[in-house]
Write a protein that holds these residues in place. Structure first.
Motif, PDB file in Angstrom:
ATOM      1  N   ALA A  25       5.759   7.777  15.743  1.00  0.00           N
ATOM      2  CA  ALA A  25       4.662   8.019  14.652  1.00  0.00           C
ATOM      3  C   ALA A  25       4.471   7.221  13.666  1.00  0.00           C
ATOM      4  CB  ALA A  25       4.830   9.370  14.346  1.00  0.00           C
ATOM      5  N   VAL A  26       5.633   6.578  13.275  1.00  0.00           N
ATOM      6  CA  VAL A  26       5.514   5.574  11.858  1.00  0.00           C
ATOM      7  C   VAL A  26       4.529   4.470  11.881  1.00  0.00           C
ATOM      8  CG1 VAL A  26       6.871   4.042  10.430  1.00  0.00           C
ATOM      9  CG2 VAL A  26       7.613   6.120  11.042  1.00  0.00           C
ATOM     10  N   PRO A  27       4.407   3.801  12.942  1.00  0.00           N
ATOM     11  CA  PRO A  27       3.448   2.472  12.921  1.00  0.00           C
ATOM     12  C   PRO A  27       2.223   2.659  12.995  1.00  0.00           C
ATOM     13  CG  PRO A  27       5.269   2.054  14.471  1.00  0.00           C
ATOM     14  CD  PRO A  27       5.259   3.691  14.188  1.00  0.00           C
ATOM     15  N   GLY A  28       1.299   2.008  12.204  1.00  0.00           N
ATOM     16  CA  GLY A  28       0.026   2.075  12.285  1.00  0.00           C
ATOM     17  C   GLY A  28      -0.687   2.985  11.421  1.00  0.00           C
ATOM     18  N   GLY A  29      -1.812   3.601  11.905  1.00  0.00           N
ATOM     19  CA  GLY A  29      -2.879   4.407  10.640  1.00  0.00           C
ATOM     20  C   GLY A  29      -2.596   5.506  10.538  1.00  0.00           C
ATOM     21  N   LYS A  30      -2.049   6.499  11.482  1.00  0.00           N
ATOM     22  CA  LYS A  30      -1.898   7.995  11.345  1.00  0.00           C
ATOM     23  C   LYS A  30      -0.868   8.222  10.113  1.00  0.00           C
ATOM     24  CE  LYS A  30      -3.927  10.819  15.226  1.00  0.00           C
ATOM     25  NZ  LYS A  30      -3.513  11.510  16.298  1.00  0.00           N
ATOM     26  N   SER A  31       0.011   7.457  10.064  1.00  0.00           N
ATOM     27  CA  SER A  31       1.161   7.790   9.020  1.00  0.00           C
ATOM     28  C   SER A  31       0.744   7.738   7.754  1.00  0.00           C
ATOM     29  CB  SER A  31       2.386   7.038   9.495  1.00  0.00           C
ATOM     30  OG  SER A  31       2.196   5.577   9.250  1.00  0.00           O
ATOM     31  N   VAL A  32      -0.278   7.154   7.484  1.00  0.00           N
ATOM     32  CA  VAL A  32      -0.952   6.455   6.153  1.00  0.00           C
ATOM     33  C   VAL A  32      -1.631   7.944   5.637  1.00  0.00           C
ATOM     34  CG1 VAL A  32      -2.188   5.100   4.712  1.00  0.00           C
ATOM     35  CG2 VAL A  32      -1.171   4.289   6.800  1.00  0.00           C
ATOM     36  N   GLY A  33      -0.725   8.345   4.349  1.00  0.00           N
ATOM     37  CA  GLY A  33      -1.454   9.309   3.518  1.00  0.00           C
ATOM     38  C   GLY A  33      -2.448   8.569   2.435  1.00  0.00           C
ATOM     39  N   VAL A  34      -3.346   9.234   1.902  1.00  0.00           N
ATOM     40  CA  VAL A  34      -4.203   8.715   0.772  1.00  0.00           C
ATOM     41  C   VAL A  34      -3.289   8.285  -0.193  1.00  0.00           C
ATOM     42  CG1 VAL A  34      -5.960   9.344  -0.855  1.00  0.00           C
ATOM     43  CG2 VAL A  34      -6.068  10.256   1.462  1.00  0.00           C
ATOM     44  N   PRO A  35      -3.187   7.156  -0.716  1.00  0.00           N
ATOM     45  CA  PRO A  35      -2.394   6.767  -1.809  1.00  0.00           C
ATOM     46  C   PRO A  35      -2.516   7.374  -3.249  1.00  0.00           C
ATOM     47  CG  PRO A  35      -3.046   4.491  -0.720  1.00  0.00           C
ATOM     48  CD  PRO A  35      -4.135   5.893  -0.430  1.00  0.00           C
ATOM     49  N   GLY A  36      -1.450   7.819  -4.126  1.00  0.00           N
ATOM     50  CA  GLY A  36      -1.634   8.657  -5.176  1.00  0.00           C
ATOM     51  C   GLY A  36      -1.319   7.783  -6.358  1.00  0.00           C
ATOM     52  N   ASN A  37      -0.451   6.663  -6.337  1.00  0.00           N
ATOM     53  CA  ASN A  37      -0.018   6.036  -7.524  1.00  0.00           C
ATOM     54  C   ASN A  37      -1.012   5.685  -8.374  1.00  0.00           C
ATOM     55  OD1 ASN A  37       2.881   6.245  -7.440  1.00  0.00           O
ATOM     56  ND2 ASN A  37       3.105   4.585  -5.993  1.00  0.00           N
ATOM     57  N   LEU A  38      -2.180   5.230  -8.315  1.00  0.00           N
ATOM     58  CA  LEU A  38      -3.109   4.663  -9.254  1.00  0.00           C
ATOM     59  C   LEU A  38      -3.906   5.977  -9.948  1.00  0.00           C
ATOM     60  CD1 LEU A  38      -4.212   1.455  -7.581  1.00  0.00           C
ATOM     61  CD2 LEU A  38      -3.343   1.538  -9.851  1.00  0.00           C
ATOM     62  N   ARG A  39      -3.959   6.825  -9.033  1.00  0.00           N
ATOM     63  CA  ARG A  39      -4.416   8.227  -9.742  1.00  0.00           C
ATOM     64  C   ARG A  39      -3.548   8.816 -10.651  1.00  0.00           C
ATOM     65  NH1 ARG A  39      -9.774   7.921  -9.878  1.00  0.00           N
ATOM     66  NH2 ARG A  39     -10.798   8.624  -8.007  1.00  0.00           N
ATOM     67  N   LEU A  40      -2.213   8.843 -10.237  1.00  0.00           N
ATOM     68  CA  LEU A  40      -1.316   9.354 -11.281  1.00  0.00           C
ATOM     69  C   LEU A  40      -1.123   8.505 -12.545  1.00  0.00           C
ATOM     70  CD1 LEU A  40       2.445  10.385 -10.489  1.00  0.00           C
ATOM     71  CD2 LEU A  40       2.116   8.794 -12.128  1.00  0.00           C
ATOM     72  N   MET A  41      -1.188   7.173 -12.478  1.00  0.00           N
ATOM     73  CA  MET A  41      -1.285   6.200 -13.618  1.00  0.00           C
ATOM     74  C   MET A  41      -2.522   6.580 -14.363  1.00  0.00           C
ATOM     75  SD  MET A  41      -1.188   1.916 -13.355  1.00  0.00           S
ATOM     76  CE  MET A  41      -1.170   0.910 -14.972  1.00  0.00           C
TER      77      MET A  41
END
Length: 555
Positions: free
Chosen positions: A115-131
């Motif tokens: 399940a790890v490799p590729g697209g499905k494991s990607v969540g919407v990134p949050g670090n820049l919104r947190l920043m």
């Protein structure tokens, strides 16, 4: 050769800016170049929040296997003027189209590794919104100033360290030609000391510095992220541009509790860090840990037993509070934990650790977590006394293996429980659209009985984070060690019925005594990497895990 040079550089930085400061501020990070970025920002008049964010950006460059703007994180911030403690949730989120059987194929659940490799494991990134949220509330320097150290590192180049070289040797999941630029033509890792430049990332950071966080979540870059995960060779994702545009960081309540008069505060759900760390400590409160001491097999047996109970509750009850009822107050209730503590005995081990039934909870099935050890932690305290402690991650080494514009995309969604139900019940951490997966990240602040700051700490390493932070706090608060000494203590990790002791340490030598008490003991290598800053007699003292390449630097 390079290892000696790198070590010398770290020592030089520590000599020029010692890890003890009677005045001014301090930073601690898992890479000297990131720590230097935070130090630079403090010296320019930045707040602890500014320094913290500069370190997050620098780590995107020099520690891309572990964290970055393609991932997310959790942060605690103590404002010195208002005395307000705020926790920030920048955890990645599942696409709106995700459902309970998101990681199924042909009616069957994928293995975690599949399940790890590729697209499905990607969540919407949050670090820049947190920043962006943290900078609005606590920043002093201009937004663009925080990017400059990271831009220089990406543009001018940075050397491969022994730790990165080790991760490069396990780079098999990378699914992008740009990502493979870390390798030589024959597929072997570039050697320690080789200089890497990342002009794509330098341009990305410069663009976000000029245009703000919105340029990451809306527009051409957001479209490239969506196209990358939609078109992934393995496990293509249904993520849309709307998923990115809708994402925002959130302020969350910071759970706090009392342990022997110290106030322990941490990150609440969707992280399990604060709850589990506090449970481990509170369940030990009736034992005289100080008298037992760090060289006692009985002390380590008690710690392991308390960990087993805390991890069982974690696996049953913790999840995203926007989607599932999480009985945080019940899980941290002193009376409940006193009852759980009665299950712990000095002369024998539990046959099996089951979750309890805290006040306000309904019985739930237990499913062990899937977290992969990577991640990073960093701490900043400024001269005004503001405190920032943040854990940041892209989940496993190199995340999903996908890259966009010079940075790696996370594989955070495999922190969800892939199989959504057990014994006819939905588990707390099953996949849902917009939901944030459970985490073990545990940025923590400890206050003395008089309310003053005692310690800011956190760790990296998947679900071992909870065990690392709890062990360090016992070392400091019960055994009177410095933060540096406590972090350096050998590690015990007991997330289930097996107790893992750090291989090659004094703790591993205690395995026969621990086994005699009924523990199932295994010696192993653990992914350990903690950072901290403590206040002792009015002075700040930095700490970094000696197993890592990290350093603490004074302003």
């Amino acid at each position: 050769m390079f290892l000696r040079l790198f070590t010398a550089l770290a020592l030089l930085l520590s000599t020029v800016s010692p890890a003890i400061a009677a005045g001014g501020g301090m930073v601690s990070a898992a890479d000297p170049r990131a720590a230097a970025a935070g130090q630079e920002i403090l010296r320019k008049g930045g707040s602890a929040a500014d320094a913290e964010m500069a370190m997050m950006l620098a780590l995107t460059v020099v520690e891309p296997q572990s964290s970055g703007i393609g991932g997310g994180g959790f942060m605690l911030y103590q404002d010195a003027r208002s005395n307000k403690l705020t926790s920030y949730d920048g955890r990645e989120a599942a696409p709106a189209a995700a459902g309970p059987r998101y990681f199924y194929a042909d009616g069957q659940p994928l293995s975690h590794s599949a399940a790890v490799p590729g697209g499905k494991s990607v969540g919407v990134p949050g670090n820049l919104r947190l920043m962006a949220m943290v900078h609005r509330q606590h920043g002093k320097l201009p937004w663009a100033a925080l990017f400059q150290p990271a831009i220089r590192l990406a543009r001018d180049g940075f050397a491969i360290t022994p730790r990165m070289e080790d991760f490069l040797s396990r780079i098999g999941n990378i699914d992008s030609e740009w990502g493979k630029s870390y390798l030589m033509a024959d597929g072997r890792p570039r050697p320690v000391g080789a200089i890497l430049r990342n002009p794509d990332l330098a341009a990305t950071l410069a663009d976000i510095a000029a245009r703000g966080a919105d340029s990451f979540y809306v527009g051409p870059r957001a479209q490239r992220i969506v196209q990358t995960v939609n078109g992934a060779r393995r496990n293509p994702s249904p993520m849309t541009a709307g998923d990115l545009a809708a994402y925002d960081a959130k302020e969350r309540p910071a759970p706090c509790g009392s342990y022997r008069g110290w106030r322990i505060c941490g990150m609440g759900p969707p992280s399990s860090g604060a709850v589990a760390v506090f449970q481990i400590l509170k369940q030990l409160e009736r034992f005289d840990m100080k008298a037992l001491g760090k060289d006692s097999p009985t002390a380590w047996h008690l710690i392991a037993e308390s960990m087993r109970l805390a991890y069982a509750d974690r696996d049953a009850y913790l999840g995203d509070p926007d989607f599932v009822k999480v009985p945080v107050a019940g899980l941290m209730d002193p009376a409940y934990l006193a009852g759980r503590s009665q299950l712990i005995a000095t002369d024998r081990s539990l046959a099996h650790a089951e979750p309890g039934l805290p006040p306000g909870a309904e019985p739930r099935a237990v499913v062990a977590g899937n977290e992969v050890p990577s991640t990073t932690h960093f701490v900043a305290i400024d001269a005004a006394g503001n405190v920032a402690t943040m854990t940041s991650t892209i989940e496993g080494p190199w995340g999903s293996g996908l890259t966009v514009d010079g940075f790696f995309l996370n594989n955070e969604l495999t922190d969800f429980d892939i199989v959504p139900e057990k014994d006819g019940k939905l588990v707390a951490n099953h996949v849902e659209g917009g939901k944030r997966p459970r985490s073990s990240m545990a940025p923590t602040i400890v206050y003395a009985p008089d309310g003053s700051l005692r310690l800011a700490i956190g760790a990296a390493g998947g679900s071992t984070i909870i065990a690392q932070v709890a062990k360090a706090l016992i070392g400091i608060l019960d055994w009177g060690l410095s933060a540096q000494e406590a972090i350096a203590l050998p590690q015990i990790y007991a997330p289930g019925d097996t107790v893992v002791v750090e291989q090659g340490t004094a703790l591993a030598a205690m395995a026969p005594q621990l086994t005699a008490l009924g523990n199932q003991v295994r010696a192993g290598t653990l992914p350990l990497k903690a950072n901290a800053i403590e206040r002792v007699n009015g002075a700040l003292r930095g700490a970094a895990d000696p197993r890592s390449e990290g350093v603490a630097l004074a302003q």
